[in-house]
Scaffold this active site. Structure first.
Site, PDB file in Angstrom:
ATOM      1  N   ARG A 113       0.875  -1.349   0.115  1.00  0.00           N
ATOM      2  CA  ARG A 113      -0.118  -0.101   0.082  1.00  0.00           C
ATOM      3  C   ARG A 113       1.033   1.173  -0.049  1.00  0.00           C
ATOM      4  O   ARG A 113       2.037   1.294   0.633  1.00  0.00           O
ATOM      5  CB  ARG A 113      -0.844  -0.024   1.423  1.00  0.00           C
ATOM      6  CG  ARG A 113      -2.055  -1.022   1.202  1.00  0.00           C
ATOM      7  CD  ARG A 113      -2.878  -0.579   2.316  1.00  0.00           C
ATOM      8  NE  ARG A 113      -2.540  -1.209   3.658  1.00  0.00           N
ATOM      9  CZ  ARG A 113      -2.706  -0.537   4.576  1.00  0.00           C
ATOM     10  NH1 ARG A 113      -2.881   0.813   4.736  1.00  0.00           N
ATOM     11  NH2 ARG A 113      -2.042  -1.035   5.707  1.00  0.00           N
ATOM     12  N   TYR A 264      -1.227  -4.031  -7.055  1.00  0.00           N
ATOM     13  CA  TYR A 264      -1.215  -4.492  -5.557  1.00  0.00           C
ATOM     14  C   TYR A 264      -2.561  -4.663  -4.894  1.00  0.00           C
ATOM     15  O   TYR A 264      -3.254  -3.529  -4.934  1.00  0.00           O
ATOM     16  CB  TYR A 264      -0.051  -3.910  -4.738  1.00  0.00           C
ATOM     17  CG  TYR A 264      -0.051  -4.234  -3.438  1.00  0.00           C
ATOM     18  CD1 TYR A 264       0.184  -5.613  -3.138  1.00  0.00           C
ATOM     19  CD2 TYR A 264      -0.503  -3.802  -2.281  1.00  0.00           C
ATOM     20  CE1 TYR A 264       0.391  -6.331  -1.874  1.00  0.00           C
ATOM     21  CE2 TYR A 264      -0.826  -3.998  -1.212  1.00  0.00           C
ATOM     22  CZ  TYR A 264      -0.134  -5.225  -0.754  1.00  0.00           C
ATOM     23  OH  TYR A 264      -0.262  -5.828   0.486  1.00  0.00           O
ATOM     24  N   LYS A 273      -9.601  -1.745   1.864  1.00  0.00           N
ATOM     25  CA  LYS A 273      -9.034  -0.536   2.537  1.00  0.00           C
ATOM     26  C   LYS A 273     -10.058   0.552   2.228  1.00  0.00           C
ATOM     27  O   LYS A 273     -10.581   1.538   2.980  1.00  0.00           O
ATOM     28  CB  LYS A 273      -7.659  -0.148   2.697  1.00  0.00           C
ATOM     29  CG  LYS A 273      -6.738  -1.634   3.074  1.00  0.00           C
ATOM     30  CD  LYS A 273      -6.773  -1.689   4.573  1.00  0.00           C
ATOM     31  CE  LYS A 273      -6.025  -2.700   4.916  1.00  0.00           C
ATOM     32  NZ  LYS A 273      -6.260  -3.480   5.981  1.00  0.00           N
ATOM     33  N   HIS A 293     -11.261   0.467  12.447  1.00  0.00           N
ATOM     34  CA  HIS A 293      -9.939   0.230  11.885  1.00  0.00           C
ATOM     35  C   HIS A 293      -9.496   1.712  12.388  1.00  0.00           C
ATOM     36  O   HIS A 293      -9.816   2.588  11.879  1.00  0.00           O
ATOM     37  CB  HIS A 293     -10.014   0.088  10.296  1.00  0.00           C
ATOM     38  CG  HIS A 293      -8.587   0.040   9.774  1.00  0.00           C
ATOM     39  ND1 HIS A 293      -7.839  -1.066   9.578  1.00  0.00           N
ATOM     40  CD2 HIS A 293      -7.781   1.280   9.122  1.00  0.00           C
ATOM     41  CE1 HIS A 293      -6.765  -0.689   9.232  1.00  0.00           C
ATOM     42  NE2 HIS A 293      -6.680   0.596   8.991  1.00  0.00           N
ATOM     43  N   SER A 325      -0.359  -4.551  12.728  1.00  0.00           N
ATOM     44  CA  SER A 325       0.259  -5.752  11.817  1.00  0.00           C
ATOM     45  C   SER A 325       1.592  -6.207  12.910  1.00  0.00           C
ATOM     46  O   SER A 325       1.796  -5.509  13.638  1.00  0.00           O
ATOM     47  CB  SER A 325       0.633  -5.211  10.622  1.00  0.00           C
ATOM     48  OG  SER A 325      -0.418  -5.010   9.647  1.00  0.00           O
ATOM     49  N   CYS A 327       1.201  -8.206  15.026  1.00  0.00           N
ATOM     50  CA  CYS A 327       1.273  -8.282  16.553  1.00  0.00           C
ATOM     51  C   CYS A 327       0.244  -9.229  16.831  1.00  0.00           C
ATOM     52  O   CYS A 327      -0.415  -9.179  18.176  1.00  0.00           O
ATOM     53  CB  CYS A 327       0.759  -6.759  17.313  1.00  0.00           C
ATOM     54  SG  CYS A 327       1.720  -5.810  17.311  1.00  0.00           S
ATOM     55  N   ASP A 350      -9.514  -8.997  10.139  1.00  0.00           N
ATOM     56  CA  ASP A 350      -8.869  -7.642   9.477  1.00  0.00           C
ATOM     57  C   ASP A 350      -9.806  -6.556   9.707  1.00  0.00           C
ATOM     58  O   ASP A 350      -9.506  -5.585  10.028  1.00  0.00           O
ATOM     59  CB  ASP A 350      -8.768  -7.733   8.101  1.00  0.00           C
ATOM     60  CG  ASP A 350      -7.955  -6.735   7.689  1.00  0.00           C
ATOM     61  OD1 ASP A 350      -6.970  -6.135   8.436  1.00  0.00           O
ATOM     62  OD2 ASP A 350      -7.953  -6.199   6.586  1.00  0.00           O
ATOM     63  N   ARG A 444       1.827 -12.092   0.076  1.00  0.00           N
ATOM     64  CA  ARG A 444       0.398 -12.261   0.507  1.00  0.00           C
ATOM     65  C   ARG A 444      -0.283 -13.725   0.210  1.00  0.00           C
ATOM     66  O   ARG A 444       0.307 -14.065  -1.175  1.00  0.00           O
ATOM     67  CB  ARG A 444      -0.624 -11.075   0.089  1.00  0.00           C
ATOM     68  CG  ARG A 444      -0.058  -9.796   0.416  1.00  0.00           C
ATOM     69  CD  ARG A 444      -0.631  -9.668   1.793  1.00  0.00           C
ATOM     70  NE  ARG A 444      -0.119  -8.223   2.626  1.00  0.00           N
ATOM     71  CZ  ARG A 444      -0.854  -7.812   3.579  1.00  0.00           C
ATOM     72  NH1 ARG A 444      -1.792  -8.153   4.092  1.00  0.00           N
ATOM     73  NH2 ARG A 444      -0.238  -6.767   4.107  1.00  0.00           N
TER      74      ARG A 444
END
Length: 611
Positions: A113, A264, A273, A293, A325, A327, A350, A444
């Site tokens: 991103r 991507y 997103k 988020h 991310s 974690c 997510d 990914r």
């Protein structure tokens, strides 16, 4: 009301020159008239589509000038055809070791991103991003004016799809028909995006039928093109993109998304997103719900997962958890509990959309339909559930490939035979011990959610699942307890707004983490269960919130020795500095937009620390 708990661990005619290819959507379109101005739909023609959709299509066809238009139906046949097309274009490589799995390798300049090139557009800048103090560089988002957004589009999109097919993707974020779901129409010139959107969203006929049945249904307008560099040459023919001019734009008031130059997933799958979080947050604010988020105090993002937990007595609770991310968010969502009798079911890993219903219950859905996870670090030792999910009907991007037709990434060293030869994501021979990684660190997997063996049976409930607790988490240094509970709802909002995470050795103690994590986090969930059930003597009140009592937090059977006192120690001097740092950051970055309640909570915490 759910408890707030902190755990550390997206004109009515088609142009004559635009040929319409529609896959299997014959129930809607009569293909006999594709070469005429009017394309039939069922018993009518394309003019019977909702006027707003027709207008959107015609406008963007005029702008992008595609060679053909393909209205996606989401069928298996369509997916097979597009997979073969991408294989012929060398965009996808089949992975014969698995069932219907593919590998994509991107342009090395298009691997993640691009937040610095991502903008929110609104007439009033305050509608998009908070206003930092004078002479302070804002870190909580980028704003662009409507005129500048229009100019950016005109600099990039005219003729951007010449020689290519424009794919029209009707998609739903959330179960189709759910009162919490939102519909989008994405136009793209990337068949890779079509296949990925088929995995990550509910896509195709059922969504289009929803729009056909009710022309009043609103939809988010999303336009994407991989673009073409100004010199007209793509450095990597199999992965067209224009990284130098990449831009992602969101027009908030009209719910429009425009993305150019990147293929991507984070920049091109506009339901994720772009809709689910950026546009979603604006819609949520105007409609009175939450697109969960969060931008952390350290400028990174918190991603929200939803999981169902059943205790040994058979009682089930649902928890939403916002983690950064790296974690353990996916590990938590797909946990294999070590504490006997506990079961975890995954609703999502997510994003969470949450809304209070008429009964006052906080309900949540996972707006996505798949997992778009980071591959490195995922293994049978860290996340066996994910490993059981991803080796079927999956698109891998920028991972390494093995000579037996499989994939490899960092973290799988102990799970692969020494005889296996590995080709890295840049298609170079790779050997263990190499200084360069085999897989790109942001490589990914894109897998359907319904393949997860612990997927919650209610994950597609149109009303959403009832949320009993909200966790905010991250890696923190000594001084921050493993888990603590907010003193009130407002205090919990303060905790979420001030959350940050360490990414260095500061998160470690004497060379290792204080807590083993992974399946042992079921012990944290057990304590949360006790608190939700209002069991007595389960918590001690401190200046920062409620922490577990030693008698009720289960540590028996741990495979590692844990220093309970250190795990829940509260250093007041550390926390005084924490309040000062948080207050300074919020004052500089949010300024006059900071709610008074947050200011009051910071002051109340400072007062408690001084008592």
């Amino acid at each position: 009301m759910p408890k707030l708990i902190n755990e550390d661990s997206y004109s009515c005619k088609l142009l004559n020159k635009c040929k319409l290819s529609v896959g299997n959507i014959r129930s809607y379109l009569n293909l006999a008239d594709t070469q005429t101005k009017n394309v039939n739909i069922s018993q009518g023609n394309l003019n019977l589509l909702p006027p707003k959709l027709k207008e959107f299509l015609e406008e963007k066809i005029n702008l992008c000038q595609p060679q053909s238009v393909h209205l996606c139906d989401g069928s298996e046949k369509e997916a097979i055809q597009l997979s073969k097309l991408l294989q012929n274009q060398k965009t996808l490589t089949p992975l014969p070791k698995y069932q219907n799995c593919w590998l994509a390798r991107t342009n090395p300049a298009d691997v993640a991103r691009v937040e610095s090139k991502t903008f929110l557009c609104s007439a009033d800048k305050k509608q998009s991003i908070p206003q930092p103090k004078e002479n302070v560089v804002g870190k909580l988002g980028n704003w662009i004016s409507p005129d500048d957004m229009d100019e950016a589009i005109q600099q990039r999109f005219p003729g951007s799809m010449k020689g290519r097919t424009m794919y029209v993707i009707p998609f739903s974020m959330g179960p189709v028909g759910s009162p919490l779901a939102k519909i989008g129409i994405q136009l793209t010139d990337s068949p890779y995006v079509v296949l990925s959107m088929r995995i990550m969203t509910r896509m195709g006929d059922t969504v289009l039928q929803k729009l056909l049945d009710d022309s009043s249904v609103e939809f988010v307008r999303a336009l994407h093109s991989v673009g073409t560099p100004t010199n007209g040459q793509h450095e990597y023919q199999h992965w067209p993109c224009d990284p130098e001019r990449t831009i992602i734009l969101h027009r908030l008031e009209t719910h429009e998304i425009v993305s150019y130059g990147s293929g991507y997933g984070g920049n091109s799958l506009l339901g994720k997103k772009c809709l689910a979080l950026r546009i979603g947050s604006y819609i949520a604010k105007t409609e009175g719900w939450l697109a969960e988020h969060i931008k952390r105090i350290d400028d990174a993002d918190l991603f929200s997962q939803i999981l169902g937990i059943t205790n040994p007595e058979g009682k089930k609770r649902y928890i939403a958890a916002a983690f950064p991310s790296a974690c353990g968010k996916t590990n938590l969502a797909m946990m294999t509990p070590t504490l006997p009798g506990y079961k975890v079911h995954c609703v999502g890993d997510d994003i969470a959309w949450m809304k209070f219903n008429e009964k006052g219950e906080l309900r949540a859905i996972n707006p996505e339909n798949g997992f778009f996870g980071v591959a490195p670090g995922t293994s049978n030792s860290t996340n066996p559930i994910a490993m059981k999910t991803i080796f079927k009907n999956t698109i891998f991007t920028n991972v390494a490939m093995t000579n037996d037709g499989g994939v490899f990434w960092e973290g799988l060293e102990d799970e692969i035979s020494p005889e296996i030869k590995i080709t890295d994501w840049l298609q170079h021979e790779w050997k263990k011990g190499s200084k360069t990684p085999a897989a790109h660190p942001n490589s990914r997997f894109c897998s359907p959610a319904n393949q997860c063996p612990i997927l919650d049976p209610n994950w597609e409930d149109p009303e959403g699942v009832p949320i009993d607790a909200i966790l905010f988490g991250g890696r923190r240094p000594i001084g921050v307890p493993l888990v603590y509970e907010s003193l009130s709802w407002k205090h919990g909002v303060y905790i979420g707004a001030s959350m940050r995470s360490e990414t260095t050795a500061a998160a470690e103690y004497k060379g290792k983490f204080l807590w083993p994590g992974f399946g042992e986090n079921s012990r944290v969930l057990d304590w949360i269960f006790q608190r939700l059930d209002n069991k007595e003597n389960t918590a001690e009140k401190t200046a920062i919130g409620y922490i577990p009592t030693k008698e009720t937090f289960k540590t028996d059977g741990l495979t590692e020795n844990v220093d309970f006192e250190m795990l829940f120690a509260i250093n007041k001097e550390f926390w005084k500095q924490e309040v000062d740092d948080i207050t300074k950051y919020l004052d500089e970055q949010v300024g006059s937009d900071l709610p008074q309640d947050i200011i009051e909570e910071a002051e109340a915490l400072r007062k408690r620390l001084n008592e």
